[in-house]
Design an enzyme around this catalytic site. Structure first.
Site, PDB file in Angstrom:
ATOM      1  CG  HIS A  80      27.401  -8.309  -0.916  1.00  0.00           C
ATOM      2  ND1 HIS A  80      28.658  -8.120  -1.426  1.00  0.00           N
ATOM      3  CD2 HIS A  80      26.556  -8.290  -1.978  1.00  0.00           C
ATOM      4  CE1 HIS A  80      28.579  -7.998  -2.744  1.00  0.00           C
ATOM      5  NE2 HIS A  80      27.322  -8.091  -3.102  1.00  0.00           N
ATOM      6  CE  LYS A  97      27.908 -12.029  -2.245  1.00  0.00           C
ATOM      7  NZ  LYS A  97      27.018 -12.808  -3.139  1.00  0.00           N
TER       8      LYS A  97
END
Length: 245
Positions: free
Chosen positions: A133, A137
């Protein structure tokens, strides 16, 4: 018209959902959005369905607002703890609640394939889940990775909490038989890549999903919201939206 209200409207996903509503030809309208520090009572009352992509700390308040207004709610917020799931279970006795770690239709189908593979390949195959990600995040493993891990565990008749292994480091010893491993990578602007790797003797099977941008999650959230409208009180998942067993 189905009026959609968004909790966390200024976040990445909230903005993506608002944009998807504007582009939709499915008879959707934007009922408005609220963010941290703002009252959501009026929004909950005028929306036909609420979508929550805010923060775990706000979930209890948002559930209370949805219950008070008798408005169904789609919860896509990740990083939830056991207490949050108790709250969702309680709310589901009064209203329709759909909670998921990922609103992508592709990921929903991937989870079904992972469960089937885990069941058919059996315990001799090791399972590792790798996710990537963007650098911003804040939770790991991702909600999607955990969703896939739950699917794998369910396929084997196991409880994920009893088999989950995350963040190996140092002298860890040999791999525990039957464990489900997780690895989280963070960097750049990746919307979300997930792979479930089944490793057997002299062969490997990899099931993957690559998200190119957040629009796929926004479209999936809206499909879930449309499906949830008019449902009886209860707790639902994306499997129900795609009619997967």
């Amino acid at each position: 018209m189905t009026a959609i209200g968004i909790f966390g409207s200024k976040g990445r996903m909230g903005q993506a959902i608002a944009a998807a509503i504007a582009d939709s030809a499915q008879g959707l309208s934007f009922a408005g959005g609220v963010d941290a520090g703002e009252s959501g009572e009026a929004l909950a009352a005028r929306a036909d369905v609420l979508i929550d992509f805010s923060a775990p700390a706000a979930l209890e308040e948002h559930l209370d607002l949805a219950i008070a207004a008798n408005t169904p709610i789609v919860i896509g917020t990740t990083g939830l703890e056991e207490r949050h799931h108790w709250l969702i279970d309680e709310a589901a006795t009064s209203i329709a609640v759909l909670q998921t770690g990922n609103t992508s239709l592709g990921v929903t189908l991937l989870a079904a394939l992972v469960r089937e593979a885990a069941a058919r390949l059996g315990p001799d195959w090791d399972i590792e889940i790798v996710e990537t990600h963007h650098r911003m995040k804040v939770d790991a493993p991702s909600g999607t990775a955990l969703l896939l891990g739950e699917a794998a565990a369910k396929g084997r008749g196991l409880v994920l909490a009893d088999t989950k292994v995350s963040g190996r480091d140092g002298i860890t010893g040999a791999r525990d038989s039957g464990s489900i491993g997780f690895a989280a990578l963070r960097g750049g602007t990746v919307a979300g890549d997930h792979s479930v790797i089944f490793l057997g003797e002299a062969e490997r099977l990899t099931l993957s999903h690559l998200a190119e941008n957040r629009s796929i999650f926004a479209r999936g959230a809206l499909k879930a919201a449309l499906w949830l409208k008019g449902q009886k009180p209860g707790r639902y998942s994306m499997n129900d939206v795609l009619n997967l067993v």
